[in-house]
Design a protein around this motif. Structure first.
Motif: not given
Lengths: 113, 115
Positions: A9-14, A83-87, A105-110
């Motif tokens: 549901q959420f993903l935060s990466i470098q 690329d940050t956004g809701l997929y 419901k989407g994946t929120l990528l940061t």
């Protein structure tokens, strides 16, 4: 129950890392689309897949449709802050001659610099 | 116009008020959808038009929600006697047929806040 389950549901990466997001269902879809949505805007289409097993590439993004047309994945190589956004994945189910497009419901990528 | 236009961009309504949200689709687009989107969630289907015919309204949450597209172009989503749970972004999208194969072109939505 959600027709299309997206994970994570959420993903935060470098910046520079690779990632995969998933879209799963127990239903068979005629087609599946991936959209990206930025804050304050509507979703924008990235790709449409229609054939089981199909793989499509869009620069650093690779999309795959499952053989049974029940699931899909999106892989991003060397992620960038842009690329940050809701997929969102969206599947088309046929109801007679009419189509209904249902979203997950989407994946929120940061992607952090 | 170049894209789908929605108005107003923001709407604040007091509980119990009626609201009307407008969507101007891309000219020539046969299909028109309304979706409701809660913060951080995916869009939830409300209703679908093919030209002026409302072919699917199974997603409308209650009989307080009503949508029309009388001439097969502009569409209006009306919510009567608004409730706090109606607070969300309402997205309109249009496309050429067939749905699911052609892109859905979305507007930027109307953010409805019910106080």
């Amino acid at each position: 129950t959600q027709l299309l389950e997206q994970s994570p549901q959420f993903l935060s990466i470098q910046e520079g890392e690779n990632l995969t997001v998933y879209c799963n269902s127990s239903s068979v879809f005629s087609s599946l689309q991936w959209y990206r949505q930025e804050p304050g805007e509507g979703p924008v289409l990235l790709v449409t897949v229609v054939t089981g097993g199909e793989v499509k590439k869009l620069k650093r993004l690779t999309f795959q449709f499952g053989d049974a047309r029940k699931d899909s994945s999106l892989h991003i190589t060397a992620a960038q802050p842009g690329d940050t956004g809701l997929y969102l994945c969206a599947g088309a189910l046929t109801r007679g001659s009419n189509y209904k497009l249902t979203f997950g419901k989407g994946t929120l990528l940061t992607v952090n610099p | 116009g170049a894209g789908v236009s929605q108005s107003p961009r923001y709407k604040v309504a007091k509980r119990g008020q009626d609201v009307a949200l407008r969507c101007d689709p891309i000219s020539g687009h046969v299909s028109l959808f309304w979706y409701q989107q809660a913060l951080g969630q995916g869009p939830e289907f409300l209703t679908y038009f093919q030209n002026e015919a409302q072919l699917d309204k199974s997603g409308l949450p209650s009989d307080r929600f009503f949508a029309e597209r009388p001439e097969g172009s502009v569409s209006t989503l009306k919510i009567q006697r608004t409730q706090q749970e109606d607070s969300a972004v309402y997205l309109c999208a249009s496309s050429l047929p067939p749905v699911g194969y052609s892109p859905l072109h979305f507007g930027n939505g109307t953010r409805l806040t019910v106080t």
